[in-house]
Write a protein that holds these residues in place. Structure first.
Motif, PDB file in Angstrom:
ATOM      1  N   PHE A 173      53.942  41.020  27.353  1.00 34.48           N
ATOM      2  CA  PHE A 173      54.076  42.332  27.207  1.00 34.48           C
ATOM      3  C   PHE A 173      53.667  43.188  28.199  1.00 34.48           C
ATOM      4  N   TYR A 174      52.813  42.888  29.068  1.00 36.77           N
ATOM      5  CA  TYR A 174      52.251  43.566  30.118  1.00 36.77           C
ATOM      6  C   TYR A 174      53.641  43.912  31.332  1.00 36.77           C
ATOM      7  N   SER A 175      54.465  42.679  31.177  1.00 32.43           N
ATOM      8  CA  SER A 175      55.567  43.096  32.109  1.00 32.43           C
ATOM      9  C   SER A 175      56.469  44.185  31.616  1.00 32.43           C
TER      10      SER A 175
ATOM     11  N   ILE B 163      50.904  35.342  26.854  1.00 30.89           N
ATOM     12  CA  ILE B 163      51.327  36.279  25.856  1.00 30.89           C
ATOM     13  C   ILE B 163      50.970  37.665  26.569  1.00 30.89           C
ATOM     14  N   ILE B 164      49.878  37.892  27.089  1.00 31.52           N
ATOM     15  CA  ILE B 164      49.585  38.962  27.751  1.00 31.52           C
ATOM     16  C   ILE B 164      50.948  39.285  29.159  1.00 31.52           C
ATOM     17  N   LEU B 165      51.038  38.298  29.688  1.00 33.72           N
ATOM     18  CA  LEU B 165      51.790  38.414  30.801  1.00 33.72           C
ATOM     19  C   LEU B 165      53.376  38.788  30.331  1.00 33.72           C
TER      20      LEU B 165
ATOM     21  N   MET C   8      41.781  37.595  21.026  1.00 32.00           N
ATOM     22  CA  MET C   8      41.592  36.247  21.798  1.00 32.00           C
ATOM     23  C   MET C   8      40.642  36.349  23.174  1.00 32.00           C
ATOM     24  N   LEU C   9      40.860  37.488  23.653  1.00 34.86           N
ATOM     25  CA  LEU C   9      39.939  37.801  24.941  1.00 34.86           C
ATOM     26  C   LEU C   9      38.418  37.618  24.380  1.00 34.86           C
ATOM     27  N   PRO C  10      37.909  38.386  23.470  1.00 35.65           N
ATOM     28  CA  PRO C  10      36.571  38.428  23.074  1.00 35.65           C
ATOM     29  C   PRO C  10      36.175  36.963  22.718  1.00 35.65           C
TER      30      PRO C  10
ATOM     31  N   GLY D 299      41.965  42.582  42.846  1.00 34.33           N
ATOM     32  CA  GLY D 299      43.520  42.762  42.434  1.00 34.33           C
ATOM     33  C   GLY D 299      44.133  42.387  41.128  1.00 34.33           C
ATOM     34  N   SER D 300      43.459  41.211  40.781  1.00 38.77           N
ATOM     35  CA  SER D 300      43.783  40.597  39.314  1.00 38.77           C
ATOM     36  C   SER D 300      43.247  41.840  38.391  1.00 38.77           C
ATOM     37  N   ALA D 301      41.879  42.243  38.604  1.00 34.35           N
ATOM     38  CA  ALA D 301      41.554  43.047  37.639  1.00 34.35           C
ATOM     39  C   ALA D 301      41.796  44.379  37.651  1.00 34.35           C
ATOM     40  N   VAL D 302      42.339  44.941  38.803  1.00 35.34           N
ATOM     41  CA  VAL D 302      42.680  46.322  38.743  1.00 35.34           C
ATOM     42  C   VAL D 302      44.213  46.178  38.710  1.00 35.34           C
ATOM     43  N   GLY D 303      44.821  46.929  37.609  1.00 32.57           N
ATOM     44  CA  GLY D 303      46.093  46.979  37.448  1.00 32.57           C
ATOM     45  C   GLY D 303      46.401  48.066  36.272  1.00 32.57           C
ATOM     46  N   LEU D 304      47.477  47.693  35.421  1.00 32.17           N
ATOM     47  CA  LEU D 304      47.729  48.693  34.400  1.00 32.17           C
ATOM     48  C   LEU D 304      46.758  48.854  33.339  1.00 32.17           C
ATOM     49  N   GLY D 305      45.839  47.782  33.405  1.00 29.20           N
ATOM     50  CA  GLY D 305      44.768  47.857  32.520  1.00 29.20           C
ATOM     51  C   GLY D 305      43.954  49.203  32.469  1.00 29.20           C
TER      52      GLY D 305
ATOM     53  N   PHE E   9      39.940  42.966  28.892  1.00 30.04           N
ATOM     54  CA  PHE E   9      41.457  43.197  29.394  1.00 30.04           C
ATOM     55  C   PHE E   9      41.278  43.582  30.846  1.00 30.04           C
ATOM     56  N   SER E  10      40.301  44.616  30.929  1.00 27.68           N
ATOM     57  CA  SER E  10      40.529  45.291  32.324  1.00 27.68           C
ATOM     58  C   SER E  10      39.853  44.398  33.406  1.00 27.68           C
ATOM     59  N   LEU E  11      38.760  43.456  33.063  1.00 25.78           N
ATOM     60  CA  LEU E  11      38.133  42.597  34.053  1.00 25.78           C
ATOM     61  C   LEU E  11      38.900  41.289  34.327  1.00 25.78           C
ATOM     62  N   SER E  12      40.260  41.257  33.334  1.00 28.70           N
ATOM     63  CA  SER E  12      40.735  39.904  33.495  1.00 28.70           C
ATOM     64  C   SER E  12      39.977  38.617  32.861  1.00 28.70           C
ATOM     65  N   LEU E  13      39.145  39.161  31.851  1.00 25.45           N
ATOM     66  CA  LEU E  13      37.932  38.214  31.281  1.00 25.45           C
ATOM     67  C   LEU E  13      38.642  37.628  30.009  1.00 25.45           C
ATOM     68  N   GLY E  14      38.135  36.321  29.888  1.00 17.65           N
ATOM     69  CA  GLY E  14      38.666  35.675  28.381  1.00 17.65           C
ATOM     70  C   GLY E  14      39.852  34.634  28.575  1.00 17.65           C
ATOM     71  N   THR E  15      40.413  34.681  29.441  1.00 23.01           N
ATOM     72  CA  THR E  15      41.703  33.696  29.375  1.00 23.01           C
ATOM     73  C   THR E  15      41.469  32.798  30.636  1.00 23.01           C
ATOM     74  N   ALA E  16      40.299  32.455  31.189  1.00 21.83           N
ATOM     75  CA  ALA E  16      40.016  31.564  32.107  1.00 21.83           C
ATOM     76  C   ALA E  16      40.986  31.864  33.341  1.00 21.83           C
ATOM     77  N   CYS E  17      41.309  33.074  33.522  1.00 22.52           N
ATOM     78  CA  CYS E  17      41.916  33.546  34.606  1.00 22.52           C
ATOM     79  C   CYS E  17      40.998  33.498  35.861  1.00 22.52           C
ATOM     80  N   LEU E  18      39.808  34.305  35.565  1.00 25.68           N
ATOM     81  CA  LEU E  18      38.748  34.347  36.626  1.00 25.68           C
ATOM     82  C   LEU E  18      38.316  33.004  37.014  1.00 25.68           C
TER      83      LEU E  18
ATOM     84  N   ILE F 126      50.290  38.232  38.584  1.00 34.43           N
ATOM     85  CA  ILE F 126      50.454  36.984  39.594  1.00 34.43           C
ATOM     86  C   ILE F 126      49.294  36.248  39.024  1.00 34.43           C
ATOM     87  N   SER F 127      48.157  36.993  38.532  1.00 34.46           N
ATOM     88  CA  SER F 127      46.847  36.303  38.151  1.00 34.46           C
ATOM     89  C   SER F 127      47.141  35.640  36.671  1.00 34.46           C
ATOM     90  N   MET F 128      47.986  36.258  35.940  1.00 34.86           N
ATOM     91  CA  MET F 128      48.291  35.772  34.689  1.00 34.86           C
ATOM     92  C   MET F 128      49.132  34.403  34.880  1.00 34.86           C
ATOM     93  N   HIS F 129      50.075  34.822  35.575  1.00 36.05           N
ATOM     94  CA  HIS F 129      51.163  33.714  35.822  1.00 36.05           C
ATOM     95  C   HIS F 129      50.451  32.240  36.482  1.00 36.05           C
TER      96      HIS F 129
HETATM   97  N1  TRP Z   1      42.940  42.945  34.355  1.00 39.36           N
HETATM   98  C1  TRP Z   1      44.387  43.440  34.600  1.00 39.36           C
HETATM   99  C2  TRP Z   1      44.443  44.932  34.376  1.00 39.36           C
HETATM  100  O1  TRP Z   1      43.579  45.769  34.083  1.00 39.36           O
HETATM  101  C3  TRP Z   1      45.083  42.687  33.596  1.00 39.36           C
HETATM  102  C4  TRP Z   1      44.809  40.996  33.855  1.00 39.36           C
HETATM  103  C5  TRP Z   1      45.163  40.272  34.810  1.00 39.36           C
HETATM  104  C6  TRP Z   1      44.560  40.297  32.820  1.00 39.36           C
HETATM  105  N2  TRP Z   1      44.794  39.169  34.473  1.00 39.36           N
HETATM  106  C7  TRP Z   1      44.665  39.050  33.335  1.00 39.36           C
HETATM  107  C8  TRP Z   1      43.986  40.578  31.346  1.00 39.36           C
HETATM  108  C9  TRP Z   1      44.101  38.078  32.496  1.00 39.36           C
HETATM  109  C10 TRP Z   1      43.432  39.549  30.741  1.00 39.36           C
HETATM  110  C11 TRP Z   1      43.512  38.238  31.163  1.00 39.36           C
HETATM  111  O2  TRP Z   1      45.582  45.218  34.312  1.00 39.36           O
END
Ligand code: TRP
Length: 451
Positions: A103-105, A99-101, A389-391, A20-26, A224-233, A325-328
Motif C-alpha cells: 500500500f505504501y507503493s 503488506i506495507i510495501l 502488526m508493528l506494535p 533512509g529507510s526510516a525517513v520516507g512517506l511516513g 511505522f516512521s522508525l521502520s520498527l517492528g518488521t525486522a527491517c532494522l 528498498i528496505s521493505m523489499h
Molecule cells: N519508515 C518508513 C517511512 O517512514 C516506512 C518503512 C520503511 C517501514 N521500512 C519499513 C515501515 C518497515 C514499517 C516497517 O516512510
C-alpha cells in the motif's frame, strides 16, 4: 557467511541507509495526516514520547538481533532462540513489510505521478482545482495502479543489484538536500497569509481534542516512521560492521526522523490553514495542500516555484524509494538464504506479492469499492500493519532480547564487546523487559476496550 553478505562500507553509509529507510512517506505523508486527524499538538507530544520511550529501545533490540545473527529476519531470530519458535517473529516481520510495501507503493506512485505532473506544469490552479486534480487522478482505474506497480518494479531493480551499490551511494547526498528543501518550504509556508492558525494547531496542545484511538495511532505511527517492528532494522543491522555504535545510531536516527516529521508538519499545516484545507483531510492531505504552497508562496517568481516543486517531488520519490528498498530487502534476503534462490528471483517473489496488494489498495481508494471488514483495502492494510502488526512485532522483539537472549550476548552487542561504555545498558534492559512490553500491552488493551 559473513563475506557473502553485503556490507556497508562506511560509517556514514550505515547511518544514512538506515535513516533512509526510516525517513520516507511516513514522515512527510503519514505523520501530517495522522496528526491532523488526531488533534495536532497533543498527538505530537504522545508521538514523541512513543518514539523515545518505546521506539529507541525497540530499534536497539532489532539492531542487536540482526548484527549478532548476521542473517535474514527469520533466521536471525531462529539462531538466537535455540529451537524455540521465535523465528515466527521474523516471519511476521516479512509478512508485515510485504503488506506495507504494497500500500505504501500506492502513495509513492501518487508522488511519482505528481513529479511528472509538476514537470509538465499541470498542477497550477486554485485550491479547488488542486483538490479536484487529486480526486480525479486517484479515482482512475488505470493510472494509480500503473504508477504504484511501476514503483515496486523500480524498487526491485535497485534491490536486485545488491545492498551496497544500490542504497548507499545516493542517500549520501540526497538526504541532506531533502532536509534543506524542507526548511525552505517551512519558511515559505509559514509566511502565507493566515498561516498562523496552522502553526497553533501544530504547537499548542489541546488535550480535549484527543480521541479514543489516539494512543494506538501515535504508537503505530512512531513504529511505522522508525521502520520498527518488521525486522527491517534487524535485516539492515545484519549488514552493520562490528564497530557500529548501535545505541548512538538508534538515537541519531530517531532524532533525525522526528525532526523531519515535525518539519513536514510545519510545512503542511500553515499552508493548509492558509488555503482552507481541513487538517483532518486524511491521506490526501499533502497532495491537496502542497501544490498550493508552490504556487502561492512563490507567486512573485513562478520559475522558482516550478523548480522548487519539481525538486521537492523528486526528493520525496527518492525518500520513498529508500524506504521501499528496505521493505523489499527483508523478504528478498529471506528467500535468498532460505530457498537458496539467486537475488533476482527472490526479489521477483516479493515484487509479485506486493504488487497484488498494491493493485487492490489502489483500486480500493479509487475506481472500485473494494472493502475488507468495512474499510477500503488500503485503509485496512494500513491500520492492520501500523496499529496491530508493528506494535506486536516490536513488543515481541523487546521480550525476546529482554528475557530470552543471553545477557552476555546483549551486553557484547551493546558495548561492541567492551569497546564502548555500558552506562545505559541497565536502563535499556529495564526498558525492554518491562517498560516497552507493558506499555504496548496496555495500549492494546485500551484499544480493545478492556481498560
Ligand atoms: N519508515 C518508513 C517511512 O517512514 C516506512 C518503512 C520503511 C517501514 N521500512 C519499513 C515501515 C518497515 C514499517 C516497517 O516512510
Amino acid at each position: 557467511m559473513k563475506t557473502e553478505r553485503g556490507n556497508f562500507s562506511s560509517k556514514l553509509g550505515i547511518v544514512l541507509a538506515t535513516a533512509g529507510s526510516a525517513v520516507g512517506l511516513g514522515n512527510v505523508w503519514r505523520f501530517p495526516y495522522m496528526a491532523g486527524e488526531n488533534g495536532g499538538a497533543a498527538f505530537i507530544l504522545i508521538y514523541i514520547a512513543c518514539i523515545f520511550v518505546l521506539g529507541v529501545p525497540g530499534m536497539l533490540s532489532e539492531f542487536i538481533v540482526g548484527r549478532h545473527a548476521q542473517a535474514n529476519a527469520a533466521r536471525a531470530y531462529d539462531k538466537l532462540s535455540g529451537g524455540k519458535p521465535w523465528k515466527l517473529v521474523g516471519y511476521l516481520g516479512i509478512l508485515t513489510s510485504t503488506i506495507i510495501l504494497g500500500f505504501y507503493s500506492v502513495v509513492a506512485g501518487w508522488c511519482l505521478q505528481y513529479l511528472f505532473a509538476s514537470v509538465a506544469g499541470q498542477l497550477g490552479g486554485d485550491a479547488h482545482y488542486v483538490k479536484n486534480y487529486f480526486q480525479e487522478f486517484s479515482s482512475s482505474a488505470v493510472e494509480p495502479v500503473l504508477w504504484g506497480v511501476g514503483f515496486i518494479i523500480v524498487t526491485q531493480w535497485v534491490v536486485a543489484r545488491g545492498v551496497k551499490a544500490g542504497i548507499e551511494r545516493a542517500s549520501k547526498f540526497l538526504m541532506p538536500i531533502l532536509l534543506i528543501l524542507l526548511l525552505v518550504l517551512v519558511v515559505a509556508s509559514c509566511m502565507l497569509p493566515g498561516a498562523v492558525d496552522g502553526i497553533h494547531f501544530l504547537l499548542k496542545p489541546d488535550f480535549s481534542k484527543l480521541s479514543g484511538g489516539v494512543l494506538i495511532e501515535a504508537l503505530g505511527q512512531a513504529f511505522f516512521s522508525l521502520s520498527l517492528g518488521t525486522a527491517c532494522l534487524c535485516t539492515y543491522a545484519s549488514y552493520f560492521t562490528s564497530q557500529t555504535n548501535l545505541l548512538r545510531s538508534a538515537g541519531q536516527i530517531a532524532l533525525l526522523d522526528t525532526l523531519i516529521a515535525i518539519l513536514a508538519g510545519l510545512m503542511i499545516f500553515p499552508a493548509a490553514a492558509s488555503v482552507g484545507v481541513s487538517p483532518d483531510s486524511g491521506p490526501s492531505l499533502i497532495f491537496i495542500t502542497l501544490p498550493n504552497v508552490f504556487q502561492q508562496a512563490f507567486a512573485a517568481v513562478p520559475a522558482v516555484g516550478y523548480v522548487v516543486s519539481v525538486l521537492f517531488y523528486a526528493l520525496l520519490v527518492f525518500a520513498a524509494l529508500t524506504s521501499t528498498i528496505s521493505m523489499h530487502e527483508i523478504g528478498t534476503a529471506f528467500f535468498i538464504e532460505e530457498l537458496h534462490l539467486p537475488r533476482r528471483y527472490s526479489a521477483w517473489i516479493v515484487t509479485t506479492c506486493a504488487s497484488v496488494i498494491c493493485v487492490l489498495s489502489a483500486l480500493s481508494v479509487g475506481a472500485f469499492d473494494l472493502k475488507l471488514m468495512g474499510m477500503a483495502v488500503m485503509d485496512f492494510c494500513d491500520q492492520l500493519t501500523a496499529n496491530v502488526m508493528l506494535p506486536l512485532g516490536g513488543m515481541l522483539t523487546c521480550l525476546f532480547v529482554g528475557w530470552y537472549v543471553p545477557r552476555q550476548t546483549v551486553s557484547d552487542e551493546f558495548t561492541n564487546h567492551g569497546a564502548l561504555s555500558n552506562r545505559f545498558l541497565a536502563a535499556y534492559l529495564f526498558a525492554v523487559r518491562f517498560v516497552c512490553p507493558v506499555c504496548i500491552m496496555l495500549i492494546f488493551l485500551h484499544q480493545l476496550g478492556v481498560i
